[in-house]
Design a protein around this motif. Structure first.
Motif, PDB file in Angstrom:
ATOM      1  N   TYR A  58       2.508  -5.943  -9.715  1.00  0.00           N
ATOM      2  CA  TYR A  58       1.973  -5.016 -10.726  1.00  0.00           C
ATOM      3  C   TYR A  58       1.447  -3.777 -10.006  1.00  0.00           C
ATOM      4  O   TYR A  58       0.813  -3.885  -8.948  1.00  0.00           O
ATOM      5  N   GLY A  59       1.673  -2.616 -10.591  1.00  0.00           N
ATOM      6  CA  GLY A  59       1.108  -1.382 -10.048  1.00  0.00           C
ATOM      7  C   GLY A  59       0.599  -0.498 -11.160  1.00  0.00           C
ATOM      8  O   GLY A  59       1.194  -0.420 -12.244  1.00  0.00           O
ATOM      9  N   GLY A  60      -0.501   0.187 -10.894  1.00  0.00           N
ATOM     10  CA  GLY A  60      -1.080   1.095 -11.887  1.00  0.00           C
ATOM     11  C   GLY A  60      -2.584   0.972 -11.860  1.00  0.00           C
ATOM     12  O   GLY A  60      -3.149   0.102 -12.533  1.00  0.00           O
ATOM     13  N   SER A  61      -3.231   1.830 -11.049  1.00  0.00           N
ATOM     14  CA  SER A  61      -4.697   1.862 -10.971  1.00  0.00           C
ATOM     15  C   SER A  61      -5.320   0.497 -10.662  1.00  0.00           C
ATOM     16  O   SER A  61      -6.346   0.131 -11.237  1.00  0.00           O
ATOM     17  N   VAL A  62      -4.691  -0.231  -9.752  1.00  0.00           N
ATOM     18  CA  VAL A  62      -5.313  -1.480  -9.284  1.00  0.00           C
ATOM     19  C   VAL A  62      -6.470  -1.107  -8.359  1.00  0.00           C
ATOM     20  O   VAL A  62      -6.343  -0.225  -7.509  1.00  0.00           O
ATOM     21  N   ALA A  93       0.852  -1.193   0.000  1.00  0.00           N
ATOM     22  CA  ALA A  93       0.000   0.000   0.000  1.00  0.00           C
ATOM     23  C   ALA A  93       0.882   1.235   0.000  1.00  0.00           C
ATOM     24  O   ALA A  93       1.491   1.568   1.025  1.00  0.00           O
ATOM     25  N   ASN A  94       0.981   1.884  -1.145  1.00  0.00           N
ATOM     26  CA  ASN A  94       1.780   3.112  -1.251  1.00  0.00           C
ATOM     27  C   ASN A  94       0.875   4.305  -0.987  1.00  0.00           C
ATOM     28  O   ASN A  94       0.113   4.705  -1.858  1.00  0.00           O
ATOM     29  N   TRP A  95       1.006   4.858   0.204  1.00  0.00           N
ATOM     30  CA  TRP A  95       0.115   5.961   0.574  1.00  0.00           C
ATOM     31  C   TRP A  95       0.551   7.298  -0.036  1.00  0.00           C
ATOM     32  O   TRP A  95      -0.142   8.301   0.130  1.00  0.00           O
ATOM     33  N   ALA A 129      -0.287   4.223 -16.295  1.00  0.00           N
ATOM     34  CA  ALA A 129      -1.397   3.622 -15.548  1.00  0.00           C
ATOM     35  C   ALA A 129      -1.419   4.060 -14.083  1.00  0.00           C
ATOM     36  O   ALA A 129      -2.333   3.712 -13.349  1.00  0.00           O
ATOM     37  N   ILE A 130      -0.418   4.832 -13.665  1.00  0.00           N
ATOM     38  CA  ILE A 130      -0.337   5.184 -12.244  1.00  0.00           C
ATOM     39  C   ILE A 130      -1.189   6.412 -11.951  1.00  0.00           C
ATOM     40  O   ILE A 130      -0.964   7.488 -12.498  1.00  0.00           O
ATOM     41  N   GLY A 131      -2.177   6.211 -11.103  1.00  0.00           N
ATOM     42  CA  GLY A 131      -3.028   7.316 -10.675  1.00  0.00           C
ATOM     43  C   GLY A 131      -3.903   7.884 -11.780  1.00  0.00           C
ATOM     44  O   GLY A 131      -4.462   8.964 -11.632  1.00  0.00           O
ATOM     45  N   THR A 132      -4.025   7.162 -12.882  1.00  0.00           N
ATOM     46  CA  THR A 132      -4.766   7.702 -14.024  1.00  0.00           C
ATOM     47  C   THR A 132      -6.110   7.023 -14.218  1.00  0.00           C
ATOM     48  O   THR A 132      -6.928   7.477 -15.008  1.00  0.00           O
ATOM     49  N   LEU A 185       1.268  -3.356  -6.123  1.00  0.00           N
ATOM     50  CA  LEU A 185       1.656  -2.120  -5.439  1.00  0.00           C
ATOM     51  C   LEU A 185       0.532  -1.134  -5.746  1.00  0.00           C
ATOM     52  O   LEU A 185       0.282  -0.818  -6.913  1.00  0.00           O
ATOM     53  N   VAL A 186      -0.142  -0.692  -4.705  1.00  0.00           N
ATOM     54  CA  VAL A 186      -1.388   0.045  -4.909  1.00  0.00           C
ATOM     55  C   VAL A 186      -1.324   1.418  -4.262  1.00  0.00           C
ATOM     56  O   VAL A 186      -0.955   1.531  -3.085  1.00  0.00           O
ATOM     57  N   GLY A 187      -1.676   2.440  -5.007  1.00  0.00           N
ATOM     58  CA  GLY A 187      -1.724   3.789  -4.463  1.00  0.00           C
ATOM     59  C   GLY A 187      -3.127   4.132  -3.992  1.00  0.00           C
ATOM     60  O   GLY A 187      -3.543   3.792  -2.884  1.00  0.00           O
ATOM     61  N   GLY A 188      -3.890   4.771  -4.872  1.00  0.00           N
ATOM     62  CA  GLY A 188      -5.218   5.289  -4.524  1.00  0.00           C
ATOM     63  C   GLY A 188      -6.120   4.311  -3.783  1.00  0.00           C
ATOM     64  O   GLY A 188      -6.728   4.659  -2.764  1.00  0.00           O
ATOM     65  N   ALA A 189      -6.184   3.075  -4.264  1.00  0.00           N
ATOM     66  CA  ALA A 189      -7.123   2.107  -3.669  1.00  0.00           C
ATOM     67  C   ALA A 189      -6.627   1.547  -2.333  1.00  0.00           C
ATOM     68  O   ALA A 189      -7.293   0.707  -1.730  1.00  0.00           O
ATOM     69  N   GLY A 232      12.889   4.074  -6.589  1.00  0.00           N
ATOM     70  CA  GLY A 232      12.636   4.342  -8.005  1.00  0.00           C
ATOM     71  C   GLY A 232      11.182   4.409  -8.412  1.00  0.00           C
ATOM     72  O   GLY A 232      10.851   4.169  -9.585  1.00  0.00           O
ATOM     73  N   HIS A 233      10.307   4.752  -7.460  1.00  0.00           N
ATOM     74  CA  HIS A 233       8.910   4.948  -7.877  1.00  0.00           C
ATOM     75  C   HIS A 233       8.876   5.963  -9.022  1.00  0.00           C
ATOM     76  O   HIS A 233       9.671   6.906  -9.044  1.00  0.00           O
ATOM     77  N   SER A 234       7.953   5.799  -9.946  1.00  0.00           N
ATOM     78  CA  SER A 234       7.965   6.673 -11.132  1.00  0.00           C
ATOM     79  C   SER A 234       7.802   8.148 -10.755  1.00  0.00           C
ATOM     80  O   SER A 234       8.272   9.024 -11.469  1.00  0.00           O
ATOM     81  N   TYR A 252       6.481  -3.752 -11.374  1.00  0.00           N
ATOM     82  CA  TYR A 252       6.292  -3.246 -12.742  1.00  0.00           C
ATOM     83  C   TYR A 252       5.090  -2.311 -12.729  1.00  0.00           C
ATOM     84  O   TYR A 252       3.965  -2.747 -12.444  1.00  0.00           O
ATOM     85  N   GLU A 253       5.357  -1.045 -13.013  1.00  0.00           N
ATOM     86  CA  GLU A 253       4.288  -0.043 -12.994  1.00  0.00           C
ATOM     87  C   GLU A 253       4.361   0.796 -14.261  1.00  0.00           C
ATOM     88  O   GLU A 253       5.191   1.712 -14.357  1.00  0.00           O
ATOM     89  N   PRO A 254       3.520   0.485 -15.239  1.00  0.00           N
ATOM     90  CA  PRO A 254       3.496   1.352 -16.427  1.00  0.00           C
ATOM     91  C   PRO A 254       3.113   2.764 -15.991  1.00  0.00           C
ATOM     92  O   PRO A 254       2.082   2.957 -15.339  1.00  0.00           O
TER      93      PRO A 254
HETATM   94  C1  PEP Z   1       1.534   3.655  -7.079  1.00  0.00           C
HETATM   95  O1  PEP Z   1       1.512   4.581  -6.281  1.00  0.00           O
HETATM   96  O2  PEP Z   1       2.549   2.979  -7.216  1.00  0.00           O
HETATM   97  C2  PEP Z   1       0.334   3.385  -7.851  1.00  0.00           C
HETATM   98  C3  PEP Z   1       0.327   2.351  -8.659  1.00  0.00           C
HETATM   99  O3  PEP Z   1      -0.723   4.251  -7.695  1.00  0.00           O
HETATM  100  P1  PEP Z   1      -2.245   3.988  -8.193  1.00  0.00           P
HETATM  101  O4  PEP Z   1      -2.640   2.632  -7.655  1.00  0.00           O
HETATM  102  O5  PEP Z   1      -3.022   5.101  -7.544  1.00  0.00           O
HETATM  103  O6  PEP Z   1      -2.249   4.028  -9.661  1.00  0.00           O
END
Ligand code: PEP
Length: 257
Positions: free
Chosen positions: A209-213, A5-7, A171-174, A231-235, A94-96, A166-168
């Motif tokens: 995988y990370g990117g709007s999960v 959980a990436n806050w 797809a992150i936060g979009t 790896l999840v941000g928003g959710a 190395g987060h994007s 792997y985080e395209p």
């Molecule tokens: C992230 O912060 O690495 C991420 C993937 O964010 P989100 O889930 O909000 O796209």
């Protein structure tokens, strides 16, 4: 399987404490997927207090970033030993958003990976392509460069102690998620690259995988053969939503992995 959980820059220490208390109360007793919470720095000691009696196989915590130097005149930075002393087990590298907003490049990230490993923190090394790079057919080239330069000079054993995310970037936060097929293809490529170019036992490594999960798409993504977690941000910011992600992951574990 792993759920991180990436806050990002969200939650005060007070909010973090309330979240963790609520999460622990609701956490199923027989949960199989470990949760890793990555709060902002000021909340780390709060998490250490709240998770003191919780087995790390259930919930543990780590940092979103670190500096490579051990100590000294680096105003505003935090070292690996400071994180270790706070009780961290993990450090994101190395987060994007670090790459894009703060200009961090592979050579610098290599030093951060070394710093984290030197303190027995498990790095979560983030890689991924921008939309322009994908559209220009450069996906594989970018991933190979991020992996080989990031891990330059590290032993196979050190690379194997790292978790890859792997985080395209597109797809992150979009709200735009890679399709399960796109994600699987990239994950399989990352695993092959780890084996072929870095001579590691890539089967042993976890690739998140990370990117709007979201709770809606988590199951289809996590069911893919080479996806070992998210790896999840928003959710990850709401207890209910993080619990739903955890349930999706446990379901996948039960069904196939
Ligand atoms: C992230 O912060 O690495 C991420 C993937 O964010 P989100 O889930 O909000 O796209």
């Amino acid at each position: 399987m792993l759920l991180a959980a990436n806050w990002k820059m969200n939650k005060t220490p007070t909010e973090a404490r309330a979240f963790v208390r609520e999460y622990l109360v609701a956490l199923p007793r027989d949960v199989k997927t470990p949760t890793v919470i990555l709060p902002p720095f000021p909340a780390l000691t709060v998490l250490a207090e709240e998770l003191e009696d919780v087995p790390p196989e259930k919930v543990s915590f780590g940092a979103q970033n670190l500096h490579n130097e051990v100590k000294g005149a680096f105003t505003g930075e935090v070292s690996a030993s400071m994180l270790k002393d706070c009780g961290c087990r993990w450090a994101t590298v190395g987060h994007s958003e670090r790459r894009r907003i703060f200009g961090e490049q592979n050579e610098f990230l290599n030093k951060k990976l070394r710093a984290a490993l030197s303190q027995n923190l498990t790095p979560i090394y983030c890689i991924g392509e921008t939309l322009e790079e994908r559209e220009a057919g450069k996906l594989e080239e970018i991933l190979v460069t991020q992996l080989t330069e990031g891990f330059e000079g590290l032993s196979s054993a050190s690379v194997e102690r790292t978790v890859i995310a792997y985080e395209p970037v597109w797809a992150i936060g979009t709200g735009k998620t890679a399709t399960p097929e796109q994600a699987q293809e990239a994950h399989a490529f990352v695993r092959r690259t780890l084996a072929d170019k870095l001579q590691v036992n890539a089967r042993k490594m976890e690739i998140l995988y990370g990117g709007s999960v979201t709770p809606e798409n988590a199951y289809s993504l996590l069911s893919q053969k080479d996806i070992d977690g998210a790896l999840v941000g928003g959710a990850s910011l709401k207890v209910d939503s993080l619990l739903s992600l955890l349930a999706a992951s446990d379901r996948v574990l039960q069904e196939k992995k």
